[in-house]
Design an enzyme around this catalytic site. Structure first.
Site: not given
Lengths: 172, 172
Positions: A118, A37
């Site tokens: 990220h 995620h």
């Protein structure tokens, strides 16, 4: 009335998740607690009575968005702050906007680190392990693209795993 | 165009999930692939191009529903068909209705077993292990209640874990 720990994240395409998991399964002890995620809002505590008000606000934020592209080309590390290695999501105004909206108004504003989009693939390794892993990955290049059209509100169970509470689709 | 494996499930309250996980972590090798859940539709393959049409249909099904109560009082087993031990969800017309709607019309109609609403807490054990586990659990009684107001469409990654694609809230 009970406080739960909530978080907000984007799950990228299955293709990107499969790539991330090929590394996570070896290098990330959090691997099976949540799918790969992009975190938009780190863990925050909210009373279960109040979460539906936040959800309404998230609905409004999503309604104003249009689907947008993300790109991933390389691996990076937050070292020396933490030993987290991640798939770097190329700078993206839409992600920054979402992150900002989710720390304003009725949302808790605390944010431990500056927002760097990220996908974590390695964390909590020793200094030596981190050097090895990051050393072998920092030369890799990727050409991963995805269209983001939704984000997810999740809550954390006692064993550390995360369950999705609600999906927010853009432009609805 | 790619086929993904999808499934449809209800995540009960955090309280019920925490209870289920206290058993799953010991007795269910699938433990961290997906949070504790009531399956409404078992894994089915759909082309990624077609999933949003199914999602629209799921939206309609959810829009016609009102939140309903579920209750869990005991543990049961599918033995001798499979060695699956589960928290038995008391018979519930709304769950049966949802299961039926998700096997009609544009949805694949195959269903391996008759619909028995349950939350798996143990599976894939040897015959002896199953006897031990079920023997020690079948005397337990629970008084777990929850209000269901949504279900989730998920897809499976290559490593067997599941990611939520979309949440469908009732009456919206």
């Amino acid at each position: 009335m009970k406080n739960l720990k909530y978080g907000i994240a984007i799950f990228p395409s299955k293709e990107i998740q499969d790539v991330a998991n090929s590394y996570r399964k070896r290098y990330d002890p959090n691997y099976k607690n949540i799918p790969p995620h992009i975190t938009l809002k780190e863990r925050f505590k909210v009373n279960t009575d109040e979460i539906d008000q936040l959800a309404k606000e998230l609905n409004k934020i999503a309604a104003d968005m249009e689907p947008f592209e993300i790109e991933i080309h390389k691996v990076s590390s937050f070292s020396p702050v933490t030993n987290t290695v991640y798939l770097k999501v190329a700078p993206n105004e839409s992600l920054t906007y979402l992150n900002e909206k989710m720390h304003q108004g009725i949302f808790p504003s605390e944010q431990q680190y500056a927002f760097v989009p990220h996908i974590t693939i390695s964390q909590d390794l020793s200094e030596d392990e981190h050097s090895d892993v990051y050393g072998s990955m920092k030369m890799l290049t990727f050409d991963l693209k995805d269209t983001v059209d939704r984000f997810q509100l999740l809550y954390q169970l006692e064993d550390g795993t995360w369950t999705v509470y609600e999906t927010f689709k853009f432009g609805q």
